[in-house]
Design a protein around this motif. Structure first.
Motif, PDB file in Angstrom:
ATOM      1  N   GLU A  80      -3.649 -12.966   2.537  1.00 64.03           N
ATOM      2  CA  GLU A  80      -4.003 -12.102   3.674  1.00 64.03           C
ATOM      3  C   GLU A  80      -2.896 -11.935   4.721  1.00 64.03           C
ATOM      4  O   GLU A  80      -2.795 -10.888   5.344  1.00 64.03           O
ATOM      5  CB  GLU A  80      -5.303 -12.598   4.324  1.00 64.03           C
ATOM      6  N   HIS A  81      -2.072 -12.945   4.947  1.00 67.84           N
ATOM      7  CA  HIS A  81      -1.045 -12.801   5.992  1.00 67.84           C
ATOM      8  C   HIS A  81       0.072 -11.859   5.530  1.00 67.84           C
ATOM      9  O   HIS A  81       0.620 -11.098   6.326  1.00 67.84           O
ATOM     10  CB  HIS A  81      -0.465 -14.162   6.387  1.00 67.84           C
ATOM     11  N   THR A 192      -2.674 -19.510  12.040  1.00 62.49           N
ATOM     12  CA  THR A 192      -3.938 -19.958  11.479  1.00 62.49           C
ATOM     13  C   THR A 192      -4.365 -21.276  12.136  1.00 62.49           C
ATOM     14  O   THR A 192      -3.553 -21.955  12.752  1.00 62.49           O
ATOM     15  CB  THR A 192      -3.810 -20.083   9.941  1.00 62.49           C
ATOM     16  N   HIS A 240      -5.607 -14.353  15.624  1.00 57.83           N
ATOM     17  CA  HIS A 240      -5.384 -14.635  14.201  1.00 57.83           C
ATOM     18  C   HIS A 240      -6.513 -14.050  13.345  1.00 57.83           C
ATOM     19  O   HIS A 240      -6.265 -13.564  12.238  1.00 57.83           O
ATOM     20  CB  HIS A 240      -5.233 -16.134  13.932  1.00 57.83           C
ATOM     21  N   ASP A 244      -6.075 -11.604  10.179  1.00 58.35           N
ATOM     22  CA  ASP A 244      -6.725 -11.778   8.873  1.00 58.35           C
ATOM     23  C   ASP A 244      -7.536 -10.541   8.487  1.00 58.35           C
ATOM     24  O   ASP A 244      -7.505 -10.108   7.328  1.00 58.35           O
ATOM     25  CB  ASP A 244      -7.693 -12.977   8.913  1.00 58.35           C
ATOM     26  N   HIS A 268     -13.241 -14.498   5.844  1.00 57.59           N
ATOM     27  CA  HIS A 268     -12.697 -13.732   4.708  1.00 57.59           C
ATOM     28  C   HIS A 268     -13.787 -13.110   3.840  1.00 57.59           C
ATOM     29  O   HIS A 268     -13.666 -11.965   3.414  1.00 57.59           O
ATOM     30  CB  HIS A 268     -11.774 -14.606   3.868  1.00 57.59           C
TER      31      HIS A 268
HETATM   32 ZN    ZN Z   1      -5.280 -16.383   8.312  1.00 56.96          ZN
END
Ligand code: ZN
Length: 296
Positions: A80-81, A192, A240, A244, A268
């Motif tokens: 994801e990053h 994160t 953050h 994400d 997520h």
């Molecule tokens: Zn993340």
């Protein structure tokens, strides 16, 4: 800022090295220029035949503490990053080669990827961007209280709210118009985090093996554990979560066009389910437009 109407890629290859957050494996990552309409693709450079995994919703295999893709035997974790950095910079097409099953976590934010991509330089391709147009409001609600909404707007906006039952984490909200400037200044550097009480259990599940204060903020009962840098923003955590979300929504495979997203209790699994709803709504709109064209 005016949106670029053209698809983009990078000018030249660029490489980063580090360790994977969850696997702890040494990992290098190479970004390579790609052609129009190929989208973002991961390649496992360490496996025979260098298998490719498209960065698309259909290839999400799990969403435990990160978004993980797979195609056949080939898997790539915690993508994801990397995806967030690509979307933040407006990159539509790029090949991402990894030397392990997880990209390097770097400092836990998207900034090292952003910097590498900017070093490589961006270039326009001779094809229009394929924006994701939203026909109407789309909502998503989960049993744990997570709530998401997207509605057509005159710009791309995100409002995110973080709710944790933890003394160090009061309810935290942030709204912004997301464009290149705001992504670089307000989102890309946010790292994160996890809670101290989760660390032992994460590690016993084989996760966070590469985790350290150099790539994550650990929230203790009464203090934040960070590297010498301290917090980058007082509300780094909600930033953050935005990072994400932008990364996970990249899996739709189209840049998001003029919509307002409101999200509460982000994670997520929810990001991915919400992305599927956005994708379906936009697909229906495209089909009905095609029918109108065919009827003419
Ligand atoms: Zn993340």
């Amino acid at each position: 800022m005016k949106e670029n109407p053209l698809q983009t890629t990078i000018k030249e290859e660029v490489r980063l090295e580090g360790v994977g957050l969850h696997t702890g494996n040494k990992s290098s990552l190479t970004f390579r220029p790609s052609l129009a309409n190929t989208g973002i693709r991961f390649f496992r450079a360490d496996l025979p035949g260098i298998p490719m995994i498209p960065a698309r919703l259909a290839f999400v295999v799990t969403t435990v503490r990160g978004t993980n893709l797979g195609l056949g035997e080939a898997k790539v974790h915690t993508i994801e990053h990397v995806l967030s950095a690509c979307t933040g910079l407006g990159i539509d097409n790029i090949d991402v080669l990894t030397s392990a099953n997880e990209p390097p976590i770097m400092d836990g934010s998207a900034m090292p990827f952003v910097e590498a991509l900017l070093r490589a330089g961006l270039v326009d391709l001779d094809a229009p961007k394929r924006w994701l147009h939203l026909p109407h409001e789309v909502t998503y609600q989960a049993k744990d209280g997570a709530r998401y909404r997207a509605e057509p707007s005159d710009r791309f906006e995100i409002s995110a709210t973080l709710i944790h039952d933890h003394p160090m984490m009061p309810k935290m909200s942030l709204s912004m118009t997301v464009d290149l400037e705001s992504y670089l200044a307000e989102v890309a550097r946010a790292r994160t985090f996890c809670f101290e009480h989760e660390v032992a259990s994460l590690q016993s599940q084989g996760l966070a093996q590469g985790g350290s204060l150099e790539n994550a903020i650990v929230i203790g009962k009464s203090e934040f554990h960070t590297n010498a840098e301290g917090l980058r923003y007082q509300d780094e955590f909600v930033r953050h979560k935005m990072l994400d979300l932008i990364g996970d929504l990249t899996l739709i495979g189209r840049p998001l066009f003029k919509m307002r997203i409101t999200a509460e209790r982000l994670g997520h699994a929810h990001n991915v389910e919400f992305a599927k709803l956005l994708d379906e709504a936009a697909k229906k709109l495209r089909k009905s437009k095609n029918r109108v064209l065919e009827a003419k």
